[in-house]
Scaffold this active site. Sequence first.
Site, PDB file in Angstrom:
ATOM      1  N   GLY A 213      20.180  35.190  16.697  1.00 47.37           N
ATOM      2  CA  GLY A 213      20.625  34.536  17.935  1.00 47.37           C
ATOM      3  C   GLY A 213      21.467  35.497  18.761  1.00 47.37           C
ATOM      4  O   GLY A 213      22.324  36.184  18.222  1.00 47.37           O
TER       5      GLY A 213
ATOM      6  N   ARG B 259      13.913  36.927  15.630  1.00 48.32           N
ATOM      7  CA  ARG B 259      14.047  36.695  14.193  1.00 48.32           C
ATOM      8  C   ARG B 259      12.701  37.094  13.588  1.00 48.32           C
ATOM      9  O   ARG B 259      11.679  36.546  13.977  1.00 48.32           O
ATOM     10  CB  ARG B 259      14.375  35.226  13.907  1.00 48.32           C
ATOM     11  CG  ARG B 259      15.749  34.827  14.422  1.00 48.32           C
ATOM     12  CD  ARG B 259      16.169  33.450  13.936  1.00 48.32           C
ATOM     13  NE  ARG B 259      17.575  33.220  14.208  1.00 48.32           N
ATOM     14  CZ  ARG B 259      18.047  32.518  15.250  1.00 48.32           C
ATOM     15  NH1 ARG B 259      17.205  31.967  16.088  1.00 48.32           N
ATOM     16  NH2 ARG B 259      19.327  32.382  15.427  1.00 48.32           N
TER      17      ARG B 259
ATOM     18  N   ASP C 245      24.527  37.048   9.479  1.00 44.48           N
ATOM     19  CA  ASP C 245      24.330  37.364   8.056  1.00 44.48           C
ATOM     20  C   ASP C 245      22.858  37.583   7.688  1.00 44.48           C
ATOM     21  O   ASP C 245      22.557  38.435   6.845  1.00 44.48           O
ATOM     22  CB  ASP C 245      24.987  36.312   7.154  1.00 44.48           C
ATOM     23  CG  ASP C 245      24.512  34.905   7.454  1.00 44.48           C
ATOM     24  OD1 ASP C 245      23.799  34.710   8.458  1.00 44.48           O
ATOM     25  OD2 ASP C 245      24.854  34.000   6.672  1.00 44.48           O
TER      26      ASP C 245
ATOM     27  N   THR D  70      27.601  36.835  16.251  1.00 41.13           N
ATOM     28  CA  THR D  70      27.090  35.458  16.207  1.00 41.13           C
ATOM     29  C   THR D  70      28.181  34.542  16.738  1.00 41.13           C
ATOM     30  O   THR D  70      29.357  34.736  16.424  1.00 41.13           O
ATOM     31  CB  THR D  70      26.694  35.020  14.775  1.00 41.13           C
ATOM     32  OG1 THR D  70      26.600  33.583  14.747  1.00 41.13           O
ATOM     33  CG2 THR D  70      27.690  35.443  13.717  1.00 41.13           C
TER      34      THR D  70
ATOM     35  N   ASP E 299      28.664  31.698  15.797  1.00 45.98           N
ATOM     36  CA  ASP E 299      29.047  30.741  14.751  1.00 45.98           C
ATOM     37  C   ASP E 299      30.366  31.080  14.039  1.00 45.98           C
ATOM     38  O   ASP E 299      30.997  30.188  13.474  1.00 45.98           O
ATOM     39  CB  ASP E 299      27.941  30.643  13.690  1.00 45.98           C
ATOM     40  CG  ASP E 299      26.612  30.190  14.269  1.00 45.98           C
ATOM     41  OD1 ASP E 299      26.580  29.752  15.438  1.00 45.98           O
ATOM     42  OD2 ASP E 299      25.601  30.272  13.553  1.00 45.98           O
TER      43      ASP E 299
ATOM     44  N   ASP F  40      30.667  32.576  11.241  1.00 47.29           N
ATOM     45  CA  ASP F  40      30.444  32.083   9.876  1.00 47.29           C
ATOM     46  C   ASP F  40      30.405  33.200   8.839  1.00 47.29           C
ATOM     47  O   ASP F  40      29.813  33.044   7.774  1.00 47.29           O
ATOM     48  CB  ASP F  40      29.136  31.277   9.831  1.00 47.29           C
ATOM     49  CG  ASP F  40      27.933  32.099  10.276  1.00 47.29           C
ATOM     50  OD1 ASP F  40      28.115  33.226  10.793  1.00 47.29           O
ATOM     51  OD2 ASP F  40      26.795  31.625  10.115  1.00 47.29           O
TER      52      ASP F  40
ATOM     53  N   ARG G 117      25.562  26.145  13.190  1.00 48.03           N
ATOM     54  CA  ARG G 117      24.806  25.957  11.942  1.00 48.03           C
ATOM     55  C   ARG G 117      25.638  25.159  10.947  1.00 48.03           C
ATOM     56  O   ARG G 117      25.987  24.029  11.228  1.00 48.03           O
ATOM     57  CB  ARG G 117      24.427  27.313  11.337  1.00 48.03           C
ATOM     58  CG  ARG G 117      23.038  27.737  11.668  1.00 48.03           C
ATOM     59  CD  ARG G 117      22.711  29.031  10.947  1.00 48.03           C
ATOM     60  NE  ARG G 117      22.134  29.975  11.850  1.00 48.03           N
ATOM     61  CZ  ARG G 117      20.851  29.978  12.201  1.00 48.03           C
ATOM     62  NH1 ARG G 117      20.031  29.094  11.701  1.00 48.03           N
ATOM     63  NH2 ARG G 117      20.386  30.865  13.044  1.00 48.03           N
TER      64      ARG G 117
END
Length: 321
Positions: A11, A72, A103, A125, A127, A129, A171
């Site tokens: 992303g 992706r 990741d 990202t 996120d 995360d 996510r």
Amino acid sequence: MKRIGILTSGGDTPGMNAAIRATFKACDAMGMETFGIYHGYVGLIAGRIEKLNHAQVENIMHKGGTILRTSRSEEFKTEDGRKKAYRMLCAYDIEGVVVIGGDGSFKGAELLNDMGVAIIGIPGTIDNDMGYTDFTIGFDTAVNTITNEIYNIRDTMRAHDRVGVVEVMGRNCGDIALWAGIAGAADLILTSECCMEWDEAAAKLMDFKLRGKLTSIVVIAEGAGRAADFAEFVHNKTGIDIKAIVPGYVQRGGNPTASDRVLASRFGMRAAELLKNDIGGRAVGIKDNKIIDVSFAEAIATLDCFDKKLYDFSNDVLARF
Ligand code: F6P
């Protein structure tokens, strides 16, 4: 090292361009050529590679998205795909690659690094995360975007005495929900890490209403469920007039904040330095405001750490009415 490649993967995120720019300029200053690899690992396998110049990284610092495009890649997950990618890098005499992504992109980067090309990862990202780094590029921008959205939503919810439930990305990570929820003065935050039963959440909103709070804002992380489902559940349970809002990709685009631009520039500087010293297999990050680098194995294995104390403080104290 004389020639390096750079790609963006997964992303996109605001600040990727700032990282490309910084990496290019740092490499240029250290006498290394930088090759742009387009469309992430898909483009690497297909050989969509060109030498970058100063004009191409001019006027991109403030722009969202990625000038290198992204993707992706399923093929890169296979050994055959990675062999093709490796051969392509050899054909261009590229000895090191900077991979900007999350990741999933780092897992591929580690495998390519093991084949003998020096790979450096920059965490990009929205996120946030990735546990080995306090922040990833794009998170701050996404939080700011959602915070502004919440204030717009609050205006119209207030005008109608409604409840608004805003679903945000991330996510399985609730960081965008938590940070934007706090900055947006949300009355309730729901994430997958700290799951509150929807019954309890509905009871809380009803309690607010009975005590005279006619408008509330709920922020729900996508990992905790859909805003539409939550709104339906609450309405059926309590009769509250509640609207679901899903900002979606709005939060992944837009101009990066100054903070994301600086972070991306710092990451790019470290990535170029590592490659200049022929070091690969490292993921760049930030801890306690210091730029760090760790092995890909460590970066991938370090579990994301959700700030439960801050979450409880927001829901139990900041949202008191
Ligand atoms: O990882 C970034 C992210 O925006 C997540 O927050 C979201 O779940 C996902 O990507 C959406 O992916 P796609 O671009 O494939 O719709």
